[in-house]
Design a protein around this motif. Structure first.
Motif, short mmCIF file in Angstrom:
data_model
loop_
_atom_site.label_atom_id
_atom_site.label_comp_id
_atom_site.label_asym_id
_atom_site.label_seq_id
_atom_site.Cartn_x
_atom_site.Cartn_y
_atom_site.Cartn_z
N CYS A 115 -0.13 0.72 3.43
CA CYS A 115 -0.15 1.87 4.34
C CYS A 115 -1.15 2.92 3.85
N VAL A 170 -0.47 -4.73 6.41
CA VAL A 170 0.83 -4.12 6.71
C VAL A 170 1.63 -5.00 7.66
N VAL A 171 0.96 -5.51 8.69
CA VAL A 171 1.66 -6.29 9.73
C VAL A 171 2.14 -7.63 9.18
N THR A 172 1.30 -8.32 8.41
CA THR A 172 1.64 -9.66 7.93
C THR A 172 2.21 -9.67 6.52
N THR A 371 5.01 -1.55 16.52
CA THR A 371 5.91 -2.47 15.80
C THR A 371 5.11 -3.45 14.95
N LEU A 372 5.83 -4.10 14.02
CA LEU A 372 5.25 -5.14 13.18
C LEU A 372 5.39 -6.49 13.87
N ASN A 374 7.45 -8.76 13.19
CA ASN A 374 8.87 -9.11 13.36
C ASN A 374 9.61 -8.14 14.27
N LYS A 376 9.97 -5.04 14.05
CA LYS A 376 10.46 -3.81 13.41
C LYS A 376 9.45 -2.68 13.62
N PHE A 378 6.79 0.12 13.07
CA PHE A 378 5.70 0.20 12.10
C PHE A 378 6.00 1.33 11.12
N ARG A 381 4.37 5.36 10.95
CA ARG A 381 3.31 5.51 11.96
C ARG A 381 3.12 6.97 12.38
#
Length: 532
Positions: A115, A170-172, A371-372, A374, A376, A378, A381
């Motif tokens: 992040c 961050v996403v993966t 969102t990510l 999954n 959820k 982020f 943000r």
């Protein structure tokens, strides 16, 4: 949505025009004034909330603004200062992103390093328009403005590449520094190649196809979008594609445009860039209520404290990079010492202080998904959005308003004026000599027999004599010193006399409106030449 409300857009453009005129009256750079104006307008009760869509910025605003900045940049100057521009446009962006990542991780609870890199990539690039607009009315060395403009052309690409890598991390939850480095160079080089390829196609169309001034102007509007969309389609840097293509076409512009096409294109782009810049800067100020409303897990006081610390850190990081970047290569490499003049510490400090952030940072922050992978939320943000807004406001207002007193305190002066004046005289002398040589060779008989031809020749001969005296810095009589200004003033008065006569013809219907407009256009060109 802004694009769905035409009346709101028109009101926004009207407000932008009024605020820009007011900023000119108050002698404040218009990006600063528009951001503050948008912020104050957003606080008025009942004002409709306008959401700045990141896709709108990246796809609609960014390509033409980058293209215009590249078009107004001298390729020779850009290449001359390529080393400092690269150090700032790429090196400083990566350094800032890494430093902000570690600072924010240490400062903000539960803030991951990924992040932090995301935030660093968002706030690392100074804004091209902000720097040039703020410095426009200030007397600073040309080298500084050239480096700042060149940096702003390439740092957006570097920051957006860092942003993409950090966002993916961050996403993966996965990140490989070696793969990221390789991809960075591939994305940058491929973007440049695509931009140059499309620029060459545009060059062929402008140069060899039967275009008109209107078609040329329209095609210059289309070209940056083609460059950007094509590069982005292949997942490479659209920013570098537009910059590379714009620099190539501006270098070859004298080959592809006729005089009337050039006048029409420049007028069109001046208006377009003014409106686009005005919209994006006032929209920055209008975003605050929506950003604060999204702050759920943090108090405003906490968020402000984090944002101020990071804002100060971005300023300190830039200045800390500037001095080693300016002097260390000179110490290590003899070739640099021999080729480049030694920069003054005052100029280095001013360049470091001129790192105002702008619309690309805010658009990048807004582009962070909700969102990510999954589903959820982020992480952080809304805090990232708020910090980005404060960094923009903090750097733009604090640094922008303090530049003038800083220049005065550092005693920095744009000392190129005398040299530019001498160059202008030298250019005038060479042009007049070329004309005189052509007249003597081509119209020798006419000069002997016709007073009109002789008067033209005498005018250029007189111009050469006066210009040569100025270059030789000899004593000139008062009449000689005032000849050209008085002569130019007389020609301007004659233009106004003809304008009044044309106006009389229009009111008395003496001649057709079409013919009157043609003569007005000729007078506009003549007056532009005389006043230029």
């Amino acid at each position: 949505m802004i694009q769905d409300n035409l009346l709101l857009v028109l009101c926004l453009l009207f407000v932008i025009s009024i605020l820009t005129m007011l900023s000119s009256k108050l002698k404040i750079a218009y990006p600063i004034f528009l951001v503050i104006g948008g912020l104050l307008i957003s606080l008025i009760p009942g004002i409709p909330r306008i959401a700045l869509q990141p896709d709108l910025v990246f796809l609609i605003f960014l390509p033409p603004l980058l293209y215009a900045a590249a078009w107004n940049t001298s390729w020779n100057d850009f290449w001359k200062y390529r080393r400092p521009i690269s150090l700032l446009g790429f090196g400083l962006v990566i350094f800032t992103s890494a430093a902000v990542a570690w600072i924010s991780k240490a400062l903000i609870p539960d803030f991951s390093l990924a992040c932090g890199f995301l935030l660093g990539g968002i706030i690392s690039p100074p804004d091209a328009v902000a720097a040039t607009s703020v410095l426009a009315g200030l007397k600073v060395p040309k080298q500084i403005t050239t480096i700042l403009e060149g940096e702003s052309l390439v740092n957006d690409a570097a920051s957006l590449i860092v942003f993409r890598f950090a966002l993916a991390a961050v996403v993966t939850g996965q990140f490989n520094i070696w793969d990221a480095t390789q991809t960075f160079f591939v994305v940058a080089i491929a973007g440049i190649l695509i931009g140059l390829a499309i620029a060459n196609i545009a060059y062929v169309i402008h140069r060899y196809f039967p275009t008109t001034p209107a078609i040329d102007a329209a095609f210059t509007l289309i070209t940056p979008y083609i460059m950007y969309f094509t590069a982005e389609h292949f997942h490479v840097s659209g920013v570098l594609a537009v910059v590379a293509g714009g620099l190539f076409l501006t270098y070859r512009s004298q080959d592809i445009f006729s005089y009337d096409a050039r006048i029409q294109v420049l007028g069109l782009w001046d208006t377009l860039v003014f409106l686009l810049n005005g919209v994006v800067f006032i929209m920055i100020g209008l975003q605050l209520p929506g950003i604060i409303k999204g702050m759920e897990n943090y108090s405003v006081g906490q968020a402000i404290s984090y944002a101020i610390v990071i804002s100060l850190a971005t300023i300190v990081i830039r200045i800390a990079w500037m001095f080693p970047g300016a002097y260390l290569p000179r110490i290590l490499f003899k070739r640099i010492r021999e080729k480049e003049t030694k920069p003054t510490w005052q100029g280095v400090l001013l360049t470091g202080w001129s790192g105002m952030r702008g619309v690309v940072s805010l658009a990048s922050a807004l582009a962070v998904p909700l969102t990510l992978a999954n589903d959820k939320a982020f992480p952080h943000r809304n805090l990232i959005l708020f910090i980005t807004f404060v960094v923009i406001l903090f750097t733009l207002v604090l640094q922008g308003l303090s530049l003038k007193p800083m220049i005065r305190w550092l005693k920095i002066r744009g000392d190129e004026k005398d040299a530019e004046n001498m160059q202008a005289l030298d250019m005038r002398l060479r042009l007049a000599n070329a004309v005189l040589a052509y007249i003597d060779d081509r119209y020798a008989n006419e000069i002997e027999t016709n007073d009109t031809y002789k008067r033209v020749r005498d005018r250029y001969a007189r111009m050469i004599e006066i210009t040569q005296k100025k270059l030789d810095t000899r004593e000139m009589t008062e009449e000689e010193k005032n000849f050209l200004p008085h002569y130019r003033q007389m020609l301007l008065e004659l233009v106004q006399i003809r304008r009044r006569e044309l106006n009389h013809f229009r009111h008395t219907n003496t001649f057709s409106e079409e013919l009157i407009r043609e003569r007005e256009y000729e007078l506009d060109l003549e007056e532009a030449r005389l006043r230029g």
